[in-house]
Write a protein that holds these residues in place. Structure first.
Motif, PDB file in Angstrom:
ATOM      1  N   LEU A 128      70.566  55.313  34.384  1.00  0.00           N
ATOM      2  CA  LEU A 128      70.640  53.941  34.873  1.00  0.00           C
ATOM      3  C   LEU A 128      70.076  53.827  36.285  1.00  0.00           C
ATOM      4  CD1 LEU A 128      74.263  53.056  33.691  1.00  0.00           C
ATOM      5  CD2 LEU A 128      72.129  52.997  32.386  1.00  0.00           C
ATOM      6  N   ASN A 130      69.609  51.002  39.691  1.00  0.00           N
ATOM      7  CA  ASN A 130      69.989  49.728  40.294  1.00  0.00           C
ATOM      8  C   ASN A 130      69.230  48.621  39.565  1.00  0.00           C
ATOM      9  OD1 ASN A 130      69.848  47.364  41.939  1.00  0.00           O
ATOM     10  ND2 ASN A 130      70.369  48.557  43.739  1.00  0.00           N
ATOM     11  N   PRO A 131      69.937  47.700  38.896  1.00  0.00           N
ATOM     12  CA  PRO A 131      69.251  46.736  38.035  1.00  0.00           C
ATOM     13  C   PRO A 131      68.294  45.789  38.763  1.00  0.00           C
ATOM     14  CG  PRO A 131      71.562  46.168  38.286  1.00  0.00           C
ATOM     15  CD  PRO A 131      71.394  47.527  38.866  1.00  0.00           C
ATOM     16  N   ARG A 134      65.275  47.862  39.211  1.00  0.00           N
ATOM     17  CA  ARG A 134      64.677  48.081  37.890  1.00  0.00           C
ATOM     18  C   ARG A 134      63.878  46.857  37.448  1.00  0.00           C
ATOM     19  NH1 ARG A 134      63.504  47.817  33.130  1.00  0.00           N
ATOM     20  NH2 ARG A 134      63.993  45.611  33.380  1.00  0.00           N
ATOM     21  N   LYS A 169      67.206  44.059  30.300  1.00  0.00           N
ATOM     22  CA  LYS A 169      67.199  45.522  30.294  1.00  0.00           C
ATOM     23  C   LYS A 169      68.096  46.100  31.386  1.00  0.00           C
ATOM     24  CE  LYS A 169      62.511  45.956  28.435  1.00  0.00           C
ATOM     25  NZ  LYS A 169      61.102  46.297  28.750  1.00  0.00           N
ATOM     26  N   GLY A 170      68.434  45.299  32.394  1.00  0.00           N
ATOM     27  CA  GLY A 170      69.270  45.768  33.489  1.00  0.00           C
ATOM     28  C   GLY A 170      70.739  45.421  33.323  1.00  0.00           C
ATOM     29  N   LYS A 171      71.100  44.774  32.231  1.00  0.00           N
ATOM     30  CA  LYS A 171      72.505  44.495  31.956  1.00  0.00           C
ATOM     31  C   LYS A 171      73.040  45.639  31.094  1.00  0.00           C
ATOM     32  CE  LYS A 171      73.276  39.646  32.743  1.00  0.00           C
ATOM     33  NZ  LYS A 171      73.958  38.434  32.240  1.00  0.00           N
ATOM     34  N   TYR A 172      73.683  46.591  31.755  1.00  0.00           N
ATOM     35  CA  TYR A 172      74.049  47.844  31.108  1.00  0.00           C
ATOM     36  C   TYR A 172      75.438  47.838  30.467  1.00  0.00           C
ATOM     37  CZ  TYR A 172      70.408  49.303  34.456  1.00  0.00           C
ATOM     38  OH  TYR A 172      69.265  49.407  35.205  1.00  0.00           O
ATOM     39  N   TYR A 294      73.200  39.985  38.441  1.00  0.00           N
ATOM     40  CA  TYR A 294      73.716  41.267  37.976  1.00  0.00           C
ATOM     41  C   TYR A 294      75.115  41.599  38.492  1.00  0.00           C
ATOM     42  CZ  TYR A 294      69.077  42.469  36.151  1.00  0.00           C
ATOM     43  OH  TYR A 294      67.900  42.486  35.443  1.00  0.00           O
ATOM     44  N   TRP A 312      74.855  49.257  44.666  1.00  0.00           N
ATOM     45  CA  TRP A 312      74.086  48.277  43.896  1.00  0.00           C
ATOM     46  C   TRP A 312      74.519  46.846  44.198  1.00  0.00           C
ATOM     47  CZ3 TRP A 312      73.943  50.410  38.158  1.00  0.00           C
ATOM     48  CH2 TRP A 312      73.257  51.642  38.151  1.00  0.00           C
TER      49      TRP A 312
END
Length: 317
Positions: A128, A130-131, A134, A169-172, A294, A312
């Motif tokens: 992962l 940092n969204p 990213r 894609k950055g929502k993990y 985020y 983050w």
């Protein structure tokens, strides 16, 4: 029947018995160093990596996919048999067999179930980043490759935060929780891209330990897989990288020029029109809206992983 009277095993049965499948998958995420990690893993003598880096095999249920959908799959891996053939080159020296498909986390609702069905014992690794970082990196890659309409990130947050792949894609949290629920939590390891940047050797030792190979091996991590560049002039970049009438005419005129020379000329023009990604500027609005977008997901992810992700969250309040 005694051993002396045993009949030889047909070669086709030997092949079936010897069939090997992945022992680990890197399931995410894009723009978190997965190409570099793939290359580092390929150096390890006890690791066999799929010759196709992003198979994307578990993104869809290919057994029930339409003929048209199968036809459109770029790498042609539309059956379990074709997928497992990727690992036919593995030998007894290879203790770990793996592949890297960072969009498995994006397509988690399908991929988690399919992976659990096909590879119930394989280790799963999520890397992962940092969204916010990213998303910025993904956006710049799309600009570089002239993919789609380059809508500013702030506008994407405002108008299509629920549909933009660059953002989603950055929502993990939801995707990882789904993997935790469907697969055995104990076989899923989560690493941070921040740690890869701090110390690539220590990071890779953690990966080696996860997949069960000699962790003392030292890979050559000096060379990065990708050097981030962005175009100086996006209009020229589109002319060079997409199919369009002007490029078609130019290609026709250049038919008298040897193919290798044509390719060299095109790459030279692309290089001249490229600059370091640091030259690309994001607005304060871009960054603020991304941080707000985020924030809740990062907080939930912190609780899920029981890991401090406060770095983050800076300036996200």
């Amino acid at each position: 029947m005694t051993a002396n009277n045993a009949q030889p095993v047909p070669s086709i049965l030997k092949s079936a018995v010897a069939k090997r499948t992945p022992t680990f998958l890197i399931i995410g995420v894009q723009k978190a160093g997965t190409t570099s990690i793939y290359n580092y893993l390929k150096q390890h003598p006890q690791v066999y990596m799929s010759p196709v880096k992003e198979t994307d095999f578990f993104n869809k249920d290919w057994d029930n996919a339409s003929a048209e959908m199968k036809r459109r799959k770029k790498n042609g891996l539309v059956s379990w048999d074709l997928y497992t053939q990727l690992f036919d080159g593995a030998t007894d020296e290879h203790l770990a067999l793996g592949e890297v498909s960072p969009n498995y986390m994006l397509n988690y609702q399908t991929s988690a179930e399919l992976i659990q069905q096909r590879l119930p014992k394989a280790r799963l690794i999520a890397i992962l980043r940092n969204p916010v970082e990213r998303a910025c990196s993904d956006y710049l890659m799309n600009r570089r490759d002239a993919i789609g309409k380059q809508t500013p990130l702030a506008e994407q947050v405002r108008s299509r935060g629920d549909t933009s792949y660059v953002l989603l894609k950055g929502k993990y949290y939801e995707s990882l929780k789904h993997f935790f629920d469907v697969c055995d939590r104990n076989r899923i390891d989560v690493f941070l891209y921040d740690d890869l940047r701090k110390n690539s050797q220590t990071f890779m030792q953690g990966i080696y330990q996860s997949i069960g190979v000699n962790a003392d091996f030292v890979a050559n991590t000096d060379k990065k897989a990708q050097t981030a560049k962005v175009p100086k002039n996006q209009a020229l970049n589109r002319l060079l990288k997409t199919q369009n009438p002007i490029r078609t005419v130019a290609t026709g005129i250049m038919q008298l020029v040897p193919t290798d020379l044509r390719h060299q000329l095109r790459e030279k023009l692309i290089s001249i029109n490229s600059q370091d990604k640091d030259k690309a500027k994001f607005t304060e609005e871009d960054m603020l809206l991304l941080q707000q977008y985020y924030r809740e997901d990062i907080l939930k992810l912190q609780d899920l992983l029981q890991r401090d992700l406060s770095a983050w969250l800076k300036d996200a309040s």
